[in-house]
Design a protein around this motif. Structure first.
Motif, PDB file in Angstrom:
ATOM      1  N   ALA A  49     -10.749  -2.693  24.914  1.00 36.26           N
ATOM      2  CA  ALA A  49     -11.477  -1.831  25.844  1.00 36.26           C
ATOM      3  C   ALA A  49     -12.067  -2.639  27.001  1.00 36.26           C
ATOM      4  CB  ALA A  49     -12.588  -1.091  25.097  1.00 36.26           C
ATOM      5  N   THR A  50     -12.576  -3.830  26.695  1.00 33.98           N
ATOM      6  CA  THR A  50     -13.193  -4.664  27.737  1.00 33.98           C
ATOM      7  C   THR A  50     -12.158  -5.159  28.743  1.00 33.98           C
ATOM      8  OG1 THR A  50     -14.880  -5.395  26.157  1.00 33.98           O
ATOM      9  CG2 THR A  50     -14.587  -6.714  28.155  1.00 33.98           C
ATOM     10  N   ILE A  51     -11.039  -5.671  28.238  1.00 38.15           N
ATOM     11  CA  ILE A  51     -10.001  -6.177  29.140  1.00 38.15           C
ATOM     12  C   ILE A  51      -9.454  -5.061  30.014  1.00 38.15           C
ATOM     13  CG2 ILE A  51      -7.713  -7.241  29.259  1.00 38.15           C
ATOM     14  CD1 ILE A  51      -9.933  -9.141  28.425  1.00 38.15           C
ATOM     15  N   TYR A  52      -9.258  -3.888  29.422  1.00 38.08           N
ATOM     16  CA  TYR A  52      -8.719  -2.779  30.210  1.00 38.08           C
ATOM     17  C   TYR A  52      -9.716  -2.343  31.284  1.00 38.08           C
ATOM     18  CZ  TYR A  52      -6.358   1.544  31.386  1.00 38.08           C
ATOM     19  OH  TYR A  52      -5.707   2.549  32.063  1.00 38.08           O
ATOM     20  N   ALA A  53     -10.991  -2.306  30.934  1.00 40.77           N
ATOM     21  CA  ALA A  53     -12.002  -1.894  31.912  1.00 40.77           C
ATOM     22  C   ALA A  53     -12.111  -2.891  33.065  1.00 40.77           C
ATOM     23  CB  ALA A  53     -13.360  -1.728  31.222  1.00 40.77           C
ATOM     24  N   LEU A  54     -11.881  -4.167  32.797  1.00 38.66           N
ATOM     25  CA  LEU A  54     -12.008  -5.214  33.813  1.00 38.66           C
ATOM     26  C   LEU A  54     -10.658  -5.659  34.360  1.00 38.66           C
ATOM     27  CD1 LEU A  54     -14.718  -7.438  32.057  1.00 38.66           C
ATOM     28  CD2 LEU A  54     -15.072  -5.725  33.848  1.00 38.66           C
ATOM     29  N   ARG A  55      -9.638  -4.829  34.213  1.00 37.88           N
ATOM     30  CA  ARG A  55      -8.278  -5.254  34.545  1.00 37.88           C
ATOM     31  C   ARG A  55      -8.114  -5.640  36.022  1.00 37.88           C
ATOM     32  NH1 ARG A  55      -8.667   0.090  33.895  1.00 37.88           N
ATOM     33  NH2 ARG A  55      -7.694   1.551  35.367  1.00 37.88           N
ATOM     34  N   LEU A  72      -4.670 -13.711  39.063  1.00 35.00           N
ATOM     35  CA  LEU A  72      -3.371 -13.546  39.718  1.00 35.00           C
ATOM     36  C   LEU A  72      -3.477 -13.457  41.236  1.00 35.00           C
ATOM     37  CD1 LEU A  72      -1.888 -10.879  37.267  1.00 35.00           C
ATOM     38  CD2 LEU A  72      -1.654 -13.367  37.159  1.00 35.00           C
ATOM     39  N   ALA A  73      -4.713 -13.487  41.734  1.00 33.04           N
ATOM     40  CA  ALA A  73      -4.954 -13.406  43.183  1.00 33.04           C
ATOM     41  C   ALA A  73      -4.377 -12.126  43.776  1.00 33.04           C
ATOM     42  CB  ALA A  73      -4.378 -14.631  43.895  1.00 33.04           C
ATOM     43  N   ASP A  74      -4.337 -11.059  42.971  1.00 31.74           N
ATOM     44  CA  ASP A  74      -3.786  -9.790  43.445  1.00 31.74           C
ATOM     45  C   ASP A  74      -4.351  -8.659  42.591  1.00 31.74           C
ATOM     46  OD1 ASP A  74      -2.363  -7.675  44.421  1.00 31.74           O
ATOM     47  OD2 ASP A  74      -0.380  -8.436  43.846  1.00 31.74           O
ATOM     48  N   SER A  75      -5.312  -7.915  43.131  1.00 33.83           N
ATOM     49  CA  SER A  75      -5.919  -6.828  42.368  1.00 33.83           C
ATOM     50  C   SER A  75      -4.929  -5.705  42.094  1.00 33.83           C
ATOM     51  CB  SER A  75      -7.133  -6.268  43.118  1.00 33.83           C
ATOM     52  OG  SER A  75      -6.745  -5.816  44.403  1.00 33.83           O
ATOM     53  N   GLY A  76      -3.809  -5.709  42.831  1.00 34.47           N
ATOM     54  CA  GLY A  76      -2.781  -4.714  42.590  1.00 34.47           C
ATOM     55  C   GLY A  76      -2.056  -4.903  41.275  1.00 34.47           C
ATOM     56  N   GLU A  77      -2.250  -6.064  40.647  1.00 36.87           N
ATOM     57  CA  GLU A  77      -1.643  -6.328  39.346  1.00 36.87           C
ATOM     58  C   GLU A  77      -2.536  -5.846  38.204  1.00 36.87           C
ATOM     59  OE1 GLU A  77       1.244  -7.437  38.519  1.00 36.87           O
ATOM     60  OE2 GLU A  77       2.041  -8.078  40.452  1.00 36.87           O
ATOM     61  N   GLY A  78      -3.512  -5.001  38.522  1.00 34.24           N
ATOM     62  CA  GLY A  78      -4.425  -4.509  37.489  1.00 34.24           C
ATOM     63  C   GLY A  78      -3.717  -3.771  36.380  1.00 34.24           C
ATOM     64  N   ASP A  79      -2.676  -3.009  36.726  1.00 33.09           N
ATOM     65  CA  ASP A  79      -1.931  -2.293  35.691  1.00 33.09           C
ATOM     66  C   ASP A  79      -1.252  -3.260  34.726  1.00 33.09           C
ATOM     67  OD1 ASP A  79      -2.693   0.112  36.750  1.00 33.09           O
ATOM     68  OD2 ASP A  79      -0.836   0.427  37.887  1.00 33.09           O
ATOM     69  N   THR A  80      -0.762  -4.380  35.259  1.00 26.93           N
ATOM     70  CA  THR A  80      -0.141  -5.394  34.399  1.00 26.93           C
ATOM     71  C   THR A  80      -1.149  -5.949  33.408  1.00 26.93           C
ATOM     72  OG1 THR A  80       1.427  -6.018  36.139  1.00 26.93           O
ATOM     73  CG2 THR A  80       1.053  -7.611  34.376  1.00 26.93           C
ATOM     74  N   VAL A  81      -2.338  -6.273  33.906  1.00 29.26           N
ATOM     75  CA  VAL A  81      -3.396  -6.781  33.019  1.00 29.26           C
ATOM     76  C   VAL A  81      -3.777  -5.720  31.996  1.00 29.26           C
ATOM     77  CG1 VAL A  81      -5.761  -7.643  32.921  1.00 29.26           C
ATOM     78  CG2 VAL A  81      -4.254  -8.359  34.775  1.00 29.26           C
ATOM     79  N   GLY A  82      -3.765  -4.449  32.413  1.00 31.38           N
ATOM     80  CA  GLY A  82      -4.058  -3.372  31.478  1.00 31.38           C
ATOM     81  C   GLY A  82      -3.076  -3.341  30.318  1.00 31.38           C
ATOM     82  N   TRP A  83      -1.796  -3.564  30.591  1.00 28.21           N
ATOM     83  CA  TRP A  83      -0.805  -3.631  29.518  1.00 28.21           C
ATOM     84  C   TRP A  83      -1.043  -4.843  28.624  1.00 28.21           C
ATOM     85  CZ3 TRP A  83       2.207   0.009  27.778  1.00 28.21           C
ATOM     86  CH2 TRP A  83       2.598   1.052  28.617  1.00 28.21           C
ATOM     87  N   LEU A  84      -1.470  -5.953  29.221  1.00 23.18           N
ATOM     88  CA  LEU A  84      -1.739  -7.154  28.422  1.00 23.18           C
ATOM     89  C   LEU A  84      -2.888  -6.930  27.443  1.00 23.18           C
ATOM     90  CD1 LEU A  84      -1.382 -10.024  31.060  1.00 23.18           C
ATOM     91  CD2 LEU A  84       0.307  -9.222  29.400  1.00 23.18           C
TER      92      LEU A  84
END
Length: 503
Positions: A105-111, A119-131
């Protein structure tokens, strides 16, 4: 336990986990080759970054319960206290499940902030959400591995390792072949998913111990013991994974994804070479050391025996890889990875020092000295990070290899001194001679490669072969091997005598 029985136990666990590691090496070679061909250096570097991010997040979320759980279960099992084994097992299970949910829950909320920072790209938030799913599976499977490890279920751990490597490779490579770069996240998640599913199967094979229901107050009391110590391991794990994550980030930022891929390639080969030794230390040596910590003399003897076996098993392989690295790296990856050869040379030298230091680091873990463990790990990682940061402008990506060697050169005397304070530890003359001899030989081969790669390969393979024959003889005599293994070691001794490797 007699000296021969102790060596035999170490060798048996090393051979079981080593056999599993050999199979996993073959599987990982195929996996690395496919990834390198499909994605190139940039893709290999990005996978390393994602894996490192997931590892760092999992380490924080797990609160060190896996490591502490091994210690608690091993001590209780070694003392024959069934009720304490049950208590530690139940506390570990419920604790890791709760932490897996919180961590996800924490990682997804802060993705998005994590994607922007790492990653120097906030657009990769969905990728972090999957991680975040991988984080949950990794934390949950930690309790499975801790139980098998604490009970010293070496065979189950070996089977789990091979099956996980094979199935995760099939799923991950299939995703890349099907979707290309879009399947990169699926590739990364395949490992945690397969580990969790198969881990559940092997835990079910252990069976439940019939015992009265454990009251929640007892589980809470066990958490109060486990969490403070586990928190120290979290900090240490965060320092380690965070340090490597920071290094990967600055390499990508300063030199680009191609350079990051070169570092990741060299690092992966080095870790693959040490897989046999490190797997055996974590599965058999650590539980045995936990049970022996009440007797400093026995603990000292066990550390020396483990160090000697680790050197004998690892160094011939490291020398061979060092000798063949100019051809091995392009074979395992592609010709685009040729710059990784120079990095690998430095890392393999550092790996020899790492083999000497790891058994000592486990002494601090077995003693439950959380703050001391954090201190020793932090100093080493700070040296690594600072070395890379200052070295990149001067030496480029080659600085990562030099900083790796420097890290373990500083780390080794620290953990030696700490082990001496805990159990009065001292190396035997045999271990000192082996460590110095192997490091000197590797240094000579590495230096010779600057003049002629062919000459370095010939000399390196000759030394690797001679050290392999010496290892066969030494292990056979120390463990008093009989039967087929005894015949193999005896044949090695006969060949060594004819070639005058032994006197």
């Amino acid at each position: 336990m007699s000296e021969k029985n102790s060596y035999r136990t170490i060798l048996r666990s090393s051979s079981i986990m080593g056999g599993a590691s050999v199979l996993n090496v073959l599987i990982s070679l195929m996996r690395m080759k496919v990834v390198a061909v499909i994605l190139g250096p940039a893709g290999v570097g990005l996978i390393g970054l994602f894996l490192n991010l997931m590892q760092a997040a999992s380490g924080v979320a797990a609160m060190g319960l896996g490591t502490v759980g091994v210690r608690q279960i091993a001590k209780a099992n070694g003392a024959g206290r069934t009720e304490d084994v049950v208590l530690a097992r139940r506390a570990l299970l419920w604790g890791t499940l709760l932490l897996a949910l919180i961590g996800t829950a924490t990682i997804y909320a802060l993705r998005e902030p994590i994607a922007r920072l790492v990653l120097a790209d906030s657009g990769e938030g969905d990728t972090v959400g999957w991680l975040a799913i991988g984080v949950a599976l990794t934390v949950a499977s930690g309790s499975q591995g801790a139980l098998l490890n604490g009970l010293r279920r070496i065979g189950d751990l070996a089977q789990l390792q091979v099956a996980t490597g094979l199935l995760s490779t099939l799923l991950g490579v299939g995703a890349l072949l099907l979707w290309g770069k879009a399947g990169l996240v699926a590739f990364v998640l395949s490992g945690p998913l397969v580990t969790f599913v198969l881990g559940h199967y092997f835990v079910m094979r252990v069976g439940m111990i019939h015992a009265p229901p454990t009251p929640w107050r007892a589980i809470l009391a066990q958490w109060r013991v486990m969490i403070p110590l586990g928190s120290a391991f979290v900090v240490s794990g965060l320092v380690t994974t965070g340090g490597y994550l920071f290094v990967r980030s600055i390499v990508q930022r300063e030199l680009g994804p191609e350079a990051l891929g070169q570092f990741q390639a060299a690092y992966a080969i080095g870790m693959t070479c040490l897989g046999l030794v490190l797997a055996a230390m974590g599965t058999d040596y650590f539980p045995r050391l936990c049970a022996a910590m009440h007797d400093p003399a026995a603990a000292t003897r066990l550390v020396n025996e483990q160090t000697e076996v680790a050197l004998l098993l690892a160094c011939p392989t490291l020398l061979a890889v060092l000798a063949l690295s100019p051809w091995l790296v392009p074979l395992l990856y592609t010709e685009d990875f040729a710059p990784a050869v120079a990095i690998l040379h430095w890392q393999l030298l550092g790996d020899i020092v790492k083999v000497m230091s790891w058994p000592l680091g486990f002494v601090i873990l077995a003693a439950g000295a959380g703050r001391t463990f954090v201190f020793s790990e932090s100093v080493g990682l700070i040296v690594f990070v600072v070395g890379v940061a200052f070295g990149l402008p001067l030496f480029g990506v080659l600085a990562t290899g030099g900083a790796f060697l420097l890290m373990y050169t500083v780390y080794l005397p620290i953990v030696w001194w700490l082990a001496r304070q805990r159990i009065g530890f001292a190396w035997t003359p045999t271990v000192v001679r082996m460590g110095f001899g192997f490091f000197t030989a590797a240094s000579v081969v590495s230096a010779l490669s600057l003049w002629s790669e062919i000459a370095a390969a010939i000399v390196g393979l000759a030394i690797a072969g001679a050290s392999g024959l010496f290892a066969l003889d030494r292990l056979g005599r120390a463990a008093g091997l009989t039967g087929r293994l005894g015949q193999i070691t005896g044949a090695g001794r006969a060949i060594a005598l004819k070639l005058k490797v032994l006197r």
